[in-house]
Design an enzyme around this catalytic site. Structure first.
Site, PDB file in Angstrom:
ATOM      1  N   HIS A   1      -4.400  -5.672  -3.075  1.00 52.45           N
ATOM      2  CA  HIS A   1      -3.377  -6.570  -2.442  1.00 52.45           C
ATOM      3  C   HIS A   1      -3.870  -6.886  -1.120  1.00 52.45           C
ATOM      4  O   HIS A   1      -4.739  -6.122  -0.407  1.00 52.45           O
ATOM      5  CB  HIS A   1      -1.969  -6.003  -2.243  1.00 52.45           C
ATOM      6  CG  HIS A   1      -1.724  -4.825  -1.442  1.00 52.45           C
ATOM      7  ND1 HIS A   1      -1.933  -3.573  -2.152  1.00 52.45           N
ATOM      8  CD2 HIS A   1      -1.545  -4.404  -0.164  1.00 52.45           C
ATOM      9  CE1 HIS A   1      -1.673  -2.500  -1.145  1.00 52.45           C
ATOM     10  NE2 HIS A   1      -1.492  -3.261  -0.236  1.00 52.45           N
TER      11      HIS A   1
ATOM     12  N   HIS B   1      -3.841  -5.556   6.402  1.00 54.26           N
ATOM     13  CA  HIS B   1      -4.728  -4.980   5.688  1.00 54.26           C
ATOM     14  C   HIS B   1      -5.347  -5.607   4.366  1.00 54.26           C
ATOM     15  O   HIS B   1      -4.478  -6.246   3.853  1.00 54.26           O
ATOM     16  CB  HIS B   1      -4.222  -3.428   5.835  1.00 54.26           C
ATOM     17  CG  HIS B   1      -3.449  -3.394   4.859  1.00 54.26           C
ATOM     18  ND1 HIS B   1      -2.034  -3.047   5.280  1.00 54.26           N
ATOM     19  CD2 HIS B   1      -3.355  -2.934   3.620  1.00 54.26           C
ATOM     20  CE1 HIS B   1      -1.301  -2.603   4.060  1.00 54.26           C
ATOM     21  NE2 HIS B   1      -2.040  -2.376   3.137  1.00 54.26           N
TER      22      HIS B   1
ATOM     23  N   GLU C   1      -7.118  -0.104   3.412  1.00 54.10           N
ATOM     24  CA  GLU C   1      -6.552   0.939   2.390  1.00 54.10           C
ATOM     25  C   GLU C   1      -7.347   0.979   1.239  1.00 54.10           C
ATOM     26  O   GLU C   1      -7.549  -0.132   0.450  1.00 54.10           O
ATOM     27  CB  GLU C   1      -4.987   0.077   1.942  1.00 54.10           C
ATOM     28  CG  GLU C   1      -4.356   1.349   1.378  1.00 54.10           C
ATOM     29  CD  GLU C   1      -2.908   0.836   1.124  1.00 54.10           C
ATOM     30  OE1 GLU C   1      -2.275   1.416   0.803  1.00 54.10           O
ATOM     31  OE2 GLU C   1      -2.371  -0.678   1.158  1.00 54.10           O
TER      32      GLU C   1
END
Length: 134
Positions: A7, A79, A130
């Protein structure tokens, strides 16, 4: 080592309004809001055929993204999240290559109920990364 893009996360000042924009004009499927107190955010996920967009707002004044909104009041990209098969092996390889893992280096449970770690943006061209174990 990294797998597919899981994502793209966007910090927003008003989660409900942002979710409505994606569900309305864009016609996207948007998940129900989810509070993540351990991460200090409230999130929804916009489902795409090949990935997701995570919309997030601060969950209280102590939220790590509250400072982001203070600098960028209208929000913005926060992010990128990439999938990895083994988060511990990925962490160890990244650290051996000189990357800095944020926090104490131990994976925490993320929004999908899977282990996640964050990598310092200065090590990745200014982008917070991440990694999530799949």
């Amino acid at each position: 080592m990294i797998g597919r893009l899981n994502h793209v996360a966007i910090v927003v000042p008003d989660l409900d309004a942002a979710a409505a924009r994606y569900a309305g004009p864009l016609g996207a499927q948007v998940s129900a809001p989810q509070d993540l107190p351990d991460h200090g955010v409230r999130v929804v996920f916009v489902e795409l055929p090949n990935s997701k967009i995570e919309l997030m707002e601060p969950l209280g004044e102590a939220s790590p993204v509250a400072g982001f909104l203070a600098k960028s009041p209208s929000g913005g990209m926060h992010h990128l999240c990439y999938e990895v098969e083994d988060i511990h092996a990925a962490r160890d390889r990244l650290v051996a290559e000189g990357a800095r893992v944020l926090g104490d280096g131990s994976p925490r449970t993320g929004a999908h109920g899977k282990p996640v770690l964050f990598l310092h943006p200065k090590d990745f061209d200014g982008c917070l990364i991440e990694i999530e174990q799949v």
